[in-house]
Design a protein around this motif. Structure first.
Motif, PDB file in Angstrom:
ATOM      1  N   MET A 122      34.695  26.104  41.311  1.00  0.00           N
ATOM      2  CA  MET A 122      34.427  26.344  42.650  1.00  0.00           C
ATOM      3  C   MET A 122      34.988  25.167  43.325  1.00  0.00           C
ATOM      4  SD  MET A 122      30.621  28.010  43.043  1.00  0.00           S
ATOM      5  CE  MET A 122      30.291  29.782  42.702  1.00  0.00           C
ATOM      6  N   ILE A 123      34.305  23.892  42.767  1.00  0.00           N
ATOM      7  CA  ILE A 123      34.839  22.442  43.669  1.00  0.00           C
ATOM      8  C   ILE A 123      36.360  22.440  43.547  1.00  0.00           C
ATOM      9  CG2 ILE A 123      35.052  20.145  43.035  1.00  0.00           C
ATOM     10  CD1 ILE A 123      31.937  20.505  41.854  1.00  0.00           C
ATOM     11  N   PHE A 124      37.109  22.636  42.485  1.00  0.00           N
ATOM     12  CA  PHE A 124      38.307  22.509  42.562  1.00  0.00           C
ATOM     13  C   PHE A 124      39.198  23.659  43.017  1.00  0.00           C
ATOM     14  CE2 PHE A 124      36.864  19.344  39.087  1.00  0.00           C
ATOM     15  CZ  PHE A 124      37.432  18.115  39.689  1.00  0.00           C
ATOM     16  N   GLY A 125      38.666  24.742  43.039  1.00  0.00           N
ATOM     17  CA  GLY A 125      39.389  25.880  43.908  1.00  0.00           C
ATOM     18  C   GLY A 125      40.633  26.020  43.191  1.00  0.00           C
ATOM     19  N   LEU A 126      40.688  26.368  41.819  1.00  0.00           N
ATOM     20  CA  LEU A 126      42.173  26.381  41.143  1.00  0.00           C
ATOM     21  C   LEU A 126      42.729  27.726  41.613  1.00  0.00           C
ATOM     22  CD1 LEU A 126      40.679  25.960  37.673  1.00  0.00           C
ATOM     23  CD2 LEU A 126      41.947  24.340  39.086  1.00  0.00           C
ATOM     24  N   LYS A 127      44.128  27.465  41.994  1.00  0.00           N
ATOM     25  CA  LYS A 127      44.855  28.644  42.545  1.00  0.00           C
ATOM     26  C   LYS A 127      45.928  29.252  41.500  1.00  0.00           C
ATOM     27  CE  LYS A 127      43.854  27.607  46.612  1.00  0.00           C
ATOM     28  NZ  LYS A 127      43.020  28.415  47.588  1.00  0.00           N
ATOM     29  N   PRO A 128      45.892  30.626  41.636  1.00  0.00           N
ATOM     30  CA  PRO A 128      46.836  31.445  40.797  1.00  0.00           C
ATOM     31  C   PRO A 128      48.092  31.497  41.116  1.00  0.00           C
ATOM     32  CG  PRO A 128      45.742  33.242  42.408  1.00  0.00           C
ATOM     33  CD  PRO A 128      45.181  31.673  42.713  1.00  0.00           C
ATOM     34  N   LYS A 129      49.088  31.940  40.189  1.00  0.00           N
ATOM     35  CA  LYS A 129      50.417  31.962  40.760  1.00  0.00           C
ATOM     36  C   LYS A 129      50.671  33.031  41.860  1.00  0.00           C
ATOM     37  CE  LYS A 129      52.415  30.481  35.961  1.00  0.00           C
ATOM     38  NZ  LYS A 129      53.213  30.921  34.885  1.00  0.00           N
ATOM     39  N   PRO A 130      51.495  33.107  42.650  1.00  0.00           N
ATOM     40  CA  PRO A 130      52.019  33.991  43.822  1.00  0.00           C
ATOM     41  C   PRO A 130      52.094  35.373  43.084  1.00  0.00           C
ATOM     42  CG  PRO A 130      52.685  31.861  44.352  1.00  0.00           C
ATOM     43  CD  PRO A 130      52.294  31.767  42.765  1.00  0.00           C
ATOM     44  N   SER A 131      52.673  35.352  42.135  1.00  0.00           N
ATOM     45  CA  SER A 131      53.006  36.824  41.371  1.00  0.00           C
ATOM     46  C   SER A 131      51.946  37.310  40.778  1.00  0.00           C
ATOM     47  CB  SER A 131      54.483  36.631  40.651  1.00  0.00           C
ATOM     48  OG  SER A 131      53.874  35.620  39.345  1.00  0.00           O
ATOM     49  N   ARG A 132      50.821  36.859  40.258  1.00  0.00           N
ATOM     50  CA  ARG A 132      49.806  37.217  39.483  1.00  0.00           C
ATOM     51  C   ARG A 132      49.200  38.599  40.114  1.00  0.00           C
ATOM     52  NH1 ARG A 132      47.604  32.958  37.844  1.00  0.00           N
ATOM     53  NH2 ARG A 132      48.491  32.883  35.853  1.00  0.00           N
ATOM     54  N   GLU A 133      48.838  39.749  39.340  1.00  0.00           N
ATOM     55  CA  GLU A 133      48.298  40.826  39.870  1.00  0.00           C
ATOM     56  C   GLU A 133      47.265  41.312  38.972  1.00  0.00           C
ATOM     57  OE1 GLU A 133      51.321  43.694  40.527  1.00  0.00           O
ATOM     58  OE2 GLU A 133      52.013  42.777  42.000  1.00  0.00           O
ATOM     59  N   LEU A 134      46.535  42.330  39.519  1.00  0.00           N
ATOM     60  CA  LEU A 134      45.487  42.772  38.220  1.00  0.00           C
ATOM     61  C   LEU A 134      45.980  43.360  37.159  1.00  0.00           C
ATOM     62  CD1 LEU A 134      42.887  44.398  41.016  1.00  0.00           C
ATOM     63  CD2 LEU A 134      42.378  42.642  39.398  1.00  0.00           C
ATOM     64  N   PRO A 135      45.345  43.394  35.941  1.00  0.00           N
ATOM     65  CA  PRO A 135      46.104  44.158  34.889  1.00  0.00           C
ATOM     66  C   PRO A 135      45.794  45.475  34.880  1.00  0.00           C
ATOM     67  CG  PRO A 135      43.886  43.287  34.230  1.00  0.00           C
ATOM     68  CD  PRO A 135      44.177  42.451  35.760  1.00  0.00           C
ATOM     69  N   GLY A 136      46.312  46.382  33.817  1.00  0.00           N
ATOM     70  CA  GLY A 136      46.224  47.612  34.105  1.00  0.00           C
ATOM     71  C   GLY A 136      44.728  48.109  33.771  1.00  0.00           C
ATOM     72  N   ALA A 137      44.361  49.557  33.754  1.00  0.00           N
ATOM     73  CA  ALA A 137      43.217  49.889  33.630  1.00  0.00           C
ATOM     74  C   ALA A 137      42.381  49.400  32.078  1.00  0.00           C
ATOM     75  CB  ALA A 137      43.064  51.475  33.466  1.00  0.00           C
ATOM     76  N   ALA A 138      43.389  49.249  30.974  1.00  0.00           N
ATOM     77  CA  ALA A 138      42.812  49.102  29.916  1.00  0.00           C
ATOM     78  C   ALA A 138      42.392  47.514  29.837  1.00  0.00           C
ATOM     79  CB  ALA A 138      43.769  49.265  28.702  1.00  0.00           C
ATOM     80  N   GLY A 139      43.281  46.540  30.483  1.00  0.00           N
ATOM     81  CA  GLY A 139      43.088  45.131  30.807  1.00  0.00           C
ATOM     82  C   GLY A 139      41.805  44.756  31.590  1.00  0.00           C
ATOM     83  N   VAL A 140      41.636  45.726  32.638  1.00  0.00           N
ATOM     84  CA  VAL A 140      40.292  45.436  33.626  1.00  0.00           C
ATOM     85  C   VAL A 140      39.101  46.143  32.757  1.00  0.00           C
ATOM     86  CG1 VAL A 140      39.294  46.458  35.582  1.00  0.00           C
ATOM     87  CG2 VAL A 140      41.656  45.914  35.547  1.00  0.00           C
TER      88      VAL A 140
END
Length: 266
Positions: free
Chosen positions: A123-141
């Motif tokens: 929360m403090i450092f607010g790490l940011k993801p890569k702009p291209s990252r998306e949710l995984p498929g149903a199995a990954g979720v």
């Protein structure tokens, strides 16, 4: 009467942040309830953390419903993600509650404290993801949901401390991540509460009016307070800068975790 007022105040405080940040409220309730139970006569020291975990999980059932309704009214719940992640959440919750019931209080306190500190740092450092990252498929979720359910049940949280970072890491808008987390918190709380009731059923030495590891006198005051205030927190989540609030809340989490660990180890 003093303890009833303390439970009421805790419900208001935990419910507010549950609605605002989609975190269920357990990160606030567990360390505070642990200290409250330890200060009262009739509570075995070896079981105060388990009682705090079970009572907090039961309270989250109602808090998550109030928070979920408010976020749904803002159109912030991603129901497709909720449907995909819930089966894994339920399986993981079952695993977590069965494991937690056999773990002594001190190792569980160490795990909880370390977990809270990790969440606070994120929360403090607010790490940011890569702009291209998306949710995984149903199995990954589903797989992620299993892990979230297990950890959430183990430390009696609604799952938001893992669900919100996971969704935002996949570039989901933070308001949608919070709203979806509020919905995910409900099955975690239901499954986790049943697990703590089952694991504590008939356990010797528990205080009167305990339902397994759920302490009912605390629960009856936590529920109305948290349900009353959670919608206000959810409403503010769509108006106030969430990043700043998360950093402030992270400091509270670290202080509470440190105080809980100090009380158990001294």
């Amino acid at each position: 009467m003093l303890w009833w007022l303390a439970y009421l105040a805790l419900g208001l405080f935990g419910g507010f942040f549950a609605g605002m940040l989609g975190i269920g409220g357990g990160l606030v309730m567990v360390p505070t309830l642990t200290m409250m139970f330890a200060a009262q006569a009739g509570f075995p020291i070896a079981e105060v953390l388990h009682l705090a975990l079970g009572t907090s999980m039961a309270a989250i059932i109602f808090t998550s419903l109030a928070s979920l309704r408010a976020h749904h009214q803002h159109g912030a719940v991603l129901w497709r993600v909720v449907v995909q992640i819930t089966p894994g959440i339920l399986i993981g919750t079952l695993i977590g509650t069965l494991f937690a019931g056999s773990v002594p209080s001190k190792p569980l306190a160490v795990f909880f404290t370390a977990f809270v500190c990790l969440v606070a740092m994120q929360m403090i450092f607010g790490l940011k993801p890569k702009p291209s990252r998306e949710l995984p498929g149903a199995a990954g979720v589903f797989a992620v949901g299993t892990g979230i359910g297990a950890v959430s049940a183990l430390v009696a949280i609604g799952g938001g401390s893992l669900t919100v970072p996971f969704l935002t890491w996949c570039n989901v808008r933070v308001q949608n991540a919070i709203g979806t987390s509020a919905a995910v918190g409900f099955p975690i709380a239901v499954g986790g509460s049943l697990g703590y009731i089952f694991n504590g059923w008939g356990h010797p030495g528990l205080p009167q009016w305990s339902l397994g590891y759920v302490y009912l006198p605390a629960l009856v005051w936590l529920i109305p307070a948290s349900m009353l205030i959670a919608p206000l927190g959810a409403k503010l989540a769509h108006r106030l800068p969430v990043a700043t609030l998360k950093r402030l809340f992270a400091g509270i989490l670290i202080l509470l975790a440190a105080k809980m660990a100090w009380g158990l180890f001294t």
